[in-house]
Write a protein that holds these residues in place. Structure first.
Motif, mmCIF file in Angstrom:
data_model
loop_
_atom_site.group_PDB
_atom_site.id
_atom_site.type_symbol
_atom_site.label_atom_id
_atom_site.label_comp_id
_atom_site.label_asym_id
_atom_site.label_seq_id
_atom_site.Cartn_x
_atom_site.Cartn_y
_atom_site.Cartn_z
ATOM 1 N N PRO A 146 43.779 35.184 35.892
ATOM 2 C CA PRO A 146 44.947 35.721 36.883
ATOM 3 C C PRO A 146 43.934 36.056 38.327
ATOM 4 C CG PRO A 146 45.393 36.162 34.766
ATOM 5 C CD PRO A 146 43.965 35.468 34.420
ATOM 6 N N GLU A 147 44.774 35.872 39.355
ATOM 7 C CA GLU A 147 43.913 36.357 40.507
ATOM 8 C C GLU A 147 43.662 37.831 40.422
ATOM 9 O OE1 GLU A 147 45.655 35.201 44.299
ATOM 10 O OE2 GLU A 147 46.026 33.266 43.457
ATOM 11 N N ALA A 148 44.470 38.634 40.112
ATOM 12 C CA ALA A 148 44.368 40.072 40.126
ATOM 13 C C ALA A 148 43.098 40.562 39.194
ATOM 14 C CB ALA A 148 45.629 40.880 39.646
ATOM 15 N N THR A 149 43.276 39.690 37.881
ATOM 16 C CA THR A 149 41.930 40.184 37.221
ATOM 17 C C THR A 149 40.645 39.664 37.772
ATOM 18 O OG1 THR A 149 43.416 39.753 35.204
ATOM 19 C CG2 THR A 149 41.232 39.699 34.692
ATOM 20 N N LEU A 150 40.562 38.488 38.284
ATOM 21 C CA LEU A 150 39.536 38.023 38.924
ATOM 22 C C LEU A 150 38.876 38.877 40.059
ATOM 23 C CD1 LEU A 150 37.409 35.633 38.455
ATOM 24 C CD2 LEU A 150 38.916 34.259 39.878
ATOM 25 N N ALA A 151 39.948 39.294 40.919
ATOM 26 C CA ALA A 151 39.520 40.342 41.947
ATOM 27 C C ALA A 151 39.069 41.500 41.250
ATOM 28 C CB ALA A 151 40.763 40.614 42.969
ATOM 29 N N ALA A 152 39.423 42.086 40.345
ATOM 30 C CA ALA A 152 39.040 43.283 39.620
ATOM 31 C C ALA A 152 37.765 43.078 39.247
ATOM 32 C CB ALA A 152 40.084 43.823 38.745
ATOM 33 N N ALA A 153 37.667 41.908 38.652
ATOM 34 C CA ALA A 153 35.997 41.544 38.260
ATOM 35 C C ALA A 153 35.130 41.335 39.092
ATOM 36 C CB ALA A 153 36.296 40.331 37.311
ATOM 37 N N HIS A 154 35.638 40.906 40.254
ATOM 38 C CA HIS A 154 34.549 40.780 41.599
ATOM 39 C C HIS A 154 34.365 42.423 42.010
ATOM 40 C CE1 HIS A 154 33.279 39.541 45.647
ATOM 41 N NE2 HIS A 154 32.454 38.916 44.780
ATOM 42 N N ALA A 155 35.135 42.956 42.125
ATOM 43 C CA ALA A 155 34.800 44.267 42.769
ATOM 44 C C ALA A 155 34.102 44.866 41.795
ATOM 45 C CB ALA A 155 36.503 45.228 42.887
ATOM 46 N N GLN A 156 34.449 44.839 40.320
ATOM 47 C CA GLN A 156 33.067 45.593 39.512
ATOM 48 C C GLN A 156 31.999 44.987 39.485
ATOM 49 O OE1 GLN A 156 35.441 46.261 35.632
ATOM 50 N NE2 GLN A 156 33.598 46.950 34.674
ATOM 51 N N PHE A 157 31.867 43.635 39.130
ATOM 52 C CA PHE A 157 30.619 43.072 39.132
ATOM 53 C C PHE A 157 29.989 42.269 40.151
ATOM 54 C CE2 PHE A 157 33.261 42.756 34.938
ATOM 55 C CZ PHE A 157 32.384 43.559 34.325
ATOM 56 N N GLY A 158 30.850 42.182 41.212
ATOM 57 C CA GLY A 158 30.014 41.673 42.508
ATOM 58 C C GLY A 158 29.572 40.314 42.254
ATOM 59 N N ASP A 159 28.685 39.750 43.008
ATOM 60 C CA ASP A 159 28.202 38.204 43.029
ATOM 61 C C ASP A 159 27.635 37.915 41.555
ATOM 62 O OD1 ASP A 159 29.237 38.010 45.546
ATOM 63 O OD2 ASP A 159 27.069 38.149 46.634
ATOM 64 N N THR A 160 27.375 39.027 40.566
ATOM 65 C CA THR A 160 26.922 38.444 39.318
ATOM 66 C C THR A 160 28.122 37.817 38.390
ATOM 67 O OG1 THR A 160 27.438 40.778 38.349
ATOM 68 C CG2 THR A 160 25.235 40.184 39.220
ATOM 69 N N LEU A 161 29.376 37.782 38.948
ATOM 70 C CA LEU A 161 30.393 37.010 38.411
ATOM 71 C C LEU A 161 29.994 35.475 38.401
ATOM 72 C CD1 LEU A 161 33.045 37.468 36.971
ATOM 73 C CD2 LEU A 161 34.123 37.237 39.310
ATOM 74 N N VAL A 162 29.237 35.041 39.456
ATOM 75 C CA VAL A 162 28.688 33.591 39.392
ATOM 76 C C VAL A 162 27.700 33.480 38.743
ATOM 77 C CG1 VAL A 162 28.473 31.735 40.995
ATOM 78 C CG2 VAL A 162 30.062 33.466 41.709
ATOM 79 N N ASN A 163 27.822 32.563 37.841
ATOM 80 C CA ASN A 163 26.603 32.002 36.839
ATOM 81 C C ASN A 163 25.818 31.184 37.602
ATOM 82 O OD1 ASN A 163 24.841 31.532 34.868
ATOM 83 N ND2 ASN A 163 26.291 30.580 33.476
ATOM 84 N N THR A 164 24.828 31.662 38.101
ATOM 85 C CA THR A 164 23.701 30.761 39.047
ATOM 86 C C THR A 164 22.693 29.920 37.913
ATOM 87 O OG1 THR A 164 22.335 32.711 39.489
ATOM 88 C CG2 THR A 164 24.033 32.282 41.164
ATOM 89 N N ARG A 165 22.953 30.216 36.827
ATOM 90 C CA ARG A 165 21.950 29.313 35.751
ATOM 91 C C ARG A 165 22.765 28.195 35.285
ATOM 92 N NH1 ARG A 165 19.793 33.900 32.160
ATOM 93 N NH2 ARG A 165 19.471 32.269 30.933
ATOM 94 N N SER A 166 23.987 28.264 35.493
ATOM 95 C CA SER A 166 24.744 26.992 35.034
ATOM 96 C C SER A 166 24.278 25.715 35.370
ATOM 97 C CB SER A 166 26.252 27.219 35.101
ATOM 98 O OG SER A 166 26.642 27.114 36.387
ATOM 99 N N THR A 167 24.871 24.632 34.677
ATOM 100 C CA THR A 167 24.636 23.280 35.180
ATOM 101 C C THR A 167 25.376 22.882 36.293
ATOM 102 O OG1 THR A 167 23.984 22.605 32.928
ATOM 103 C CG2 THR A 167 24.720 20.685 34.473
#
Length: 105
Positions: A33-54
């Motif tokens: 859900p957008e609200a959950t994703l926005a809250a996660a981004h506010a809390q974790f920042g850019d670490t929310l994106v897995n830059t080690r993934s395929t």
């Protein structure tokens, strides 16, 4: 408790097994859900994106420069996982710190 991840991800399966009563929501079938994703981004920042993934490695260089929430919306597998929503408290990953925090709740 909701675990956002992928049903074929070993780490997500470990989290589901360790957290009885939690449900796994596969982000490819039903986006976070957008609200959950926005809250996660506010809390974790850019670490929310897995830059080690395929998925990340297969993205063109210019696409990687997009906003993290837009990238995750277009490519759900880019999200670091699992993202755990435990009654409004968010946890990212399945490290010892997350396991210890959820064992106490």
């Amino acid at each position: 408790m909701i675990i956002y991840g992928l049903k074929n991800c070993d780490t997500c399966r470990k989290a589901v097994k360790a957290l009885p009563g939690a449900t796994l929501s596969d982000v490819r079938d039903a986006p976070v859900p957008e609200a959950t994703l926005a809250a996660a981004h506010a809390q974790f920042g850019d670490t929310l994106v897995n830059t080690r993934s395929t998925t990340w490695r297969n993205l063109p260089e210019d696409a990687r420069k997009g906003a993290p929430l837009d990238l995750i919306a277009r490519h759900p597998a880019l999200m670091k996982r699992p993202l755990i929503d435990a009654g409004g408290s968010l946890y990212l990953g399945w490290g010892k710190d997350v396991q210890a925090a959820l064992a106490q709740s």
